[in-house]
Design an enzyme around this catalytic site. Structure first.
Site, PDB file in Angstrom:
ATOM      1  NE  ARG A  60      40.935  51.852  48.179  1.00 46.91           N
ATOM      2  CZ  ARG A  60      41.175  51.693  46.878  1.00 46.91           C
ATOM      3  NH1 ARG A  60      41.140  50.499  46.330  1.00 46.91           N
ATOM      4  NH2 ARG A  60      41.436  52.732  46.125  1.00 46.91           N
ATOM      5  NE  ARG A  83      34.969  51.533  41.723  1.00 51.30           N
ATOM      6  CZ  ARG A  83      36.259  51.450  41.994  1.00 51.30           C
ATOM      7  NH1 ARG A  83      36.688  50.698  42.986  1.00 51.30           N
ATOM      8  NH2 ARG A  83      37.148  52.098  41.257  1.00 51.30           N
ATOM      9  CG  HIS A 153      37.357  44.678  43.617  1.00 50.73           C
ATOM     10  ND1 HIS A 153      38.211  44.592  44.693  1.00 50.73           N
ATOM     11  CD2 HIS A 153      38.087  45.243  42.624  1.00 50.73           C
ATOM     12  CE1 HIS A 153      39.385  45.091  44.365  1.00 50.73           C
ATOM     13  NE2 HIS A 153      39.346  45.487  43.110  1.00 50.73           N
ATOM     14  CG  ASP A 198      46.174  43.520  39.891  1.00 46.11           C
ATOM     15  OD1 ASP A 198      45.171  42.795  39.767  1.00 46.11           O
ATOM     16  OD2 ASP A 198      46.187  44.736  39.612  1.00 46.11           O
ATOM     17  CD  GLU A 255      39.099  41.757  42.691  1.00 42.43           C
ATOM     18  OE1 GLU A 255      38.631  42.153  41.612  1.00 42.43           O
ATOM     19  OE2 GLU A 255      40.168  42.184  43.156  1.00 42.43           O
TER      20      GLU A 255
HETATM   21  O1  TA6 Z   1      40.875  43.958  40.950  1.00 42.60           O
HETATM   22  C1  TA6 Z   1      42.189  44.372  41.147  1.00 42.60           C
HETATM   23  C2  TA6 Z   1      42.304  45.823  40.752  1.00 42.60           C
HETATM   24  O2  TA6 Z   1      41.810  45.998  39.451  1.00 42.60           O
HETATM   25  C3  TA6 Z   1      43.766  46.255  40.910  1.00 42.60           C
HETATM   26  O3  TA6 Z   1      44.404  46.436  39.678  1.00 42.60           O
HETATM   27  C4  TA6 Z   1      43.720  47.458  41.802  1.00 42.60           C
HETATM   28  O4  TA6 Z   1      43.976  48.648  41.207  1.00 42.60           O
HETATM   29  C5  TA6 Z   1      42.360  47.326  42.464  1.00 42.60           C
HETATM   30  O5  TA6 Z   1      41.520  46.643  41.609  1.00 42.60           O
HETATM   31  C6  TA6 Z   1      41.717  48.516  43.109  1.00 42.60           C
HETATM   32  O6  TA6 Z   1      41.143  49.388  42.196  1.00 42.60           O
HETATM   33  P1  TA6 Z   1      40.513  50.745  42.692  1.00 42.60           P
HETATM   34  O7  TA6 Z   1      39.949  51.411  41.486  1.00 42.60           O
HETATM   35  O8  TA6 Z   1      39.448  50.389  43.695  1.00 42.60           O
HETATM   36  O9  TA6 Z   1      41.634  51.524  43.335  1.00 42.60           O
END
Ligand code: TA6
Length: 279
Positions: A60, A83, A153, A198, A255
Site C-alpha cells: 500500500r 504488483r 499508480h 477518483d 498515476e
Molecule cells: O487508481 C485509483 C484506484 O483504482 C481507486 O479506485 C482505488 O480503489 C485505488 O486505485 C486503490 O486500489 P487498491 O486495489 O490498491 O485498493
C-alpha cells in the site's frame, strides 16, 4: 553512483544511491518503488506505515505497477497481477549521470491461469540527479496478439492535502468514479482536493505539476496518455485496512497510464511507457 541489495520490511529490495546523496528503494515484490529522496533528503513517495508484504498481496503506497489490467477494467483482480508477483533484479547500469536497476517478470503457470498470454515485463528504474524515471516495457513473447491496460499508480507524499494543487489538466476529458459521471471536462487550471476523488483523465499533456508550499514536483510521461487522480478522503481511508485513518491528508496519487484505449501488442513487439518525477 552505487546500488546495494537490502532488506526492506523484511523483504528483498534494491537501494539506488546517487553521488549527490539522493536515493531510491525498489522492492522485488511487485518491482515496487517504495522510496525516493532527492538530494534535499525529503521523501517524495508515500508508503503506508500499515502496509505489509505478503505473497499474494500488494504493497500500500509506493508505485504499484498495474498490469495487465488497470482497476476493474476486465476479469482480473483489481489492477492486475504484476504488483503481487516477485520480480527478478536482472541488471544495474551505472554511468556518470545516473544509476538504473532493471527488474523483470515473465508469465508463470499461475499468471497463465489468470491471463493466458506469454509476456516479459521489464521495469527500468533510473535515479538521476534530480529525477526518478520509471519505465515499464512489455514484450509479447507468445504467438498471438494480446491487449492490456496499465498504470504506474504513484502515491506521492505531501505535507497537507489542504495545501496542494495539481496543474496541467485543464480542458482534459475525464470520468468521475466517485460521482459515477462519464465524459466530464476539467474546468480548473489548478485542481485542489477537498473530497474523495477518483478520476481518470484521458489524453492529458505529458507534463503535470504538483504544487505544495515550499516545493513542487514535475511529472512527465511518455507513451502513457492518461492520468488518474486518487485521494480516498476520510471514510475510504478508514475503510482500507492497510491505510491509517488520516492517510488522505498525506498522500495523493497522480498515476500515469494507458487506460482509455487498451494497448494491442503483436507477437515479438515491445511496448514501453514511462513516468518521470522531477524535483
Ligand atoms: O487508481 C485509483 C484506484 O483504482 C481507486 O479506485 C482505488 O480503489 C485505488 O486505485 C486503490 O486500489 P487498491 O486495489 O490498491 O485498493
Amino acid at each position: 553512483m552505487n546500488f546495494e541489495a537490502i532488506s526492506f520490511m523484511n523483504s528483498p529490495a534494491i537501494r539506488l544511491i546517487h553521488e549527490n546523496g539522493s536515493e531510491a528503494i525498489i522492492m522485488l515484490h511487485g518491482a515496487h518503488v517504495v522510496s525516493w529522496k532527492p538530494k534535499d533528503g525529503q521523501e517524495r513517495i508515500y508508503l503506508s506505515p500499515k502496509t505489509v508484504v505478503s505473497p499474494e498481496g500488494a504493497i500500500r503506497g509506493g508505485i504499484p505497477v498495474c498490469f495487465p489490467q488497470f482497476s476493474n477494467l476486465g476479469p482480473l483482480p483489481l489492477h492486475g497481477f504484476a504488483r503481487n508477483q516477485v520480480w527478478r533484479h536482472t541488471d544495474t547500469i551505472k554511468n556518470t549521470e545516473s544509476v538504473r536497476a532493471v527488474f523483470q517478470l515473465s508469465d508463470t503457470p499461475q499468471t497463465l491461469t489468470m491471463w493466458p498470454h506469454q509476456f516479459r515485463a521489464a521495469l527500468n528504474v533510473t535515479l538521476n540527479a534530480n529525477a526518478l524515471d520509471v519505465e515499464l516495457q512489455i514484450t509479447n513473447t507468445g504467438e498471438e496478439t494480446f491487449s492490456f491496460t496499465t498504470a504506474l499508480h504513484t502515491y506521492l507524499q505531501i505535507s497537507d492535502i489542504a495545501q496542494i494543487s495539481i496543474e496541467g489538466l485543464k480542458d482534459a476529458r475525464y470520468i468521475d468514479k466517485v460521482a459515477n459521471l462519464e465524459d466530464q471536462k476539467e474546468a480548473r487550471d489548478k485542481i485542489t482536493i477537498t473530497e474523495q476523488t477518483d478520476r481518470v483523465y484521458y489524453n492529458v499533456p505529458a507534463n503535470l505539476m504538483l504544487h505544495e508550499p515550499g516545493r513542487s514536483l514535475k511529472i512527465s510521461t511518455r507513451n502513457m496518455p492518461d492520468a488518474v487522480i486518487w485521494n480516498p478522503w476520510v471514510e475510504r481511508s478508514q475503510s482500507i485496512a492497510d491505510l491509517p485513518d488520516d492517510a488522505y491528508k498525506f498522500m495523493v496519487c497522480i498515476e500515469a497510464g494507458s487506460i482509455g484505449k487498451p494497448i494491442e501488442l503483436a507477437p515479438n513487439k515491445i511496448w514501453a511507457g514511462s513516468q518521470t518525477l522531477i524535483s
